[in-house]
Design an enzyme around this catalytic site. Sequence first.
Site: not given
Ligand code: RIB
Length: 318
Positions: A248
């Site tokens: 992500h």
């Molecule tokens: O939903 C994904 C996010 O949540 C990313 O930033 C991961 O590191 C968690 O913090």
Amino acid sequence: MAKKKSRKPPVKKKVLVDTDPGIDDALALALLYQSPEAEVAAITSANGNLAAEEGLKNIFRLLGFLGVTEKPLVGVGRDWPVSADDARHIHGVDGLANTYLPVFSRNSAEPAAKLLASIVTATREPVTILAIAPLTNIADMLDRIDVKDANVERIIIMGGAFHVPGNATPVAEFNVYHDPDAARLVMTSGLPVTIVPLDITTSLVFGVRDFDAFSHSKEGAGKLARILLPFYLQAHRRYHKLDGVHLHDVIAAALVVCPEVFTTKRAWCDVETEGEITRGQTVIDDRPFSPKEPNVDVVTGFDAKALKNFILARLSQV
Ligand code: RIB
Ligand code: CA
């Protein structure tokens, strides 16, 4: 003979990173440090995947592991909300796949909101804020400044889920769910916000064959990927029933250094903060006839092959 066109050096973006490292956060930082298009001016830890103090320790671990010589300014967030769940089951007890990397040098860390507010109001060149964690620090920063005094080119937020399920609840993405009030404040702040939602970050899966890019990496970003990804893969197999991983925050960082592979559109967006079962849901009104005034840019697509190759090449580059 025609004079060889000299390749112009890339325009360096001054970047402030707010992070809860976290495996994907760690690789997002590594990508920025591998990229001549970015200059990391400050890194602040936020409460999210793990407590802000633990995240601060991981920032120092990562700066040491990556051999960063030009140390950024470092800030530590407050642990808020007090009762929120963390994500150690996905990222490891230490937040970095239980590698417990050594903490080489611990410089002093200012309160995150104070540091961010002082930078954005004093900087002569516009800054890009890469927010890859719950938005508590960014909201706290906004409480300290007048938005018109902030020299912010863009806030890029990894967060939200519009037309796909959430990962914290059926409708809420983790970063927004962790502090929905902060997320609402940032998205409606009037600052130039670009959202990188789960709709985008879950549509690119990195599998074990992609990890081959790091199999011979002996140092730096490639070695970091090699030692973090196996744990992250096991967590995705166990908790997301996925035989691969979602990077992500790395995708959000790629938007900073390789924006040309992404498409975005203007849209109205807000965050549910009261719902008994929908708290943390991000709502977008991108209907063609929407009467609502767009307030954010939303990433709507990307060249998947180009983006995956870019990320693997940059992280494995020596
Ligand atoms: O939903 C994904 C996010 O949540 C990313 O930033 C991961 O590191 C968690 O913090
Ligand atoms: Ca994160």
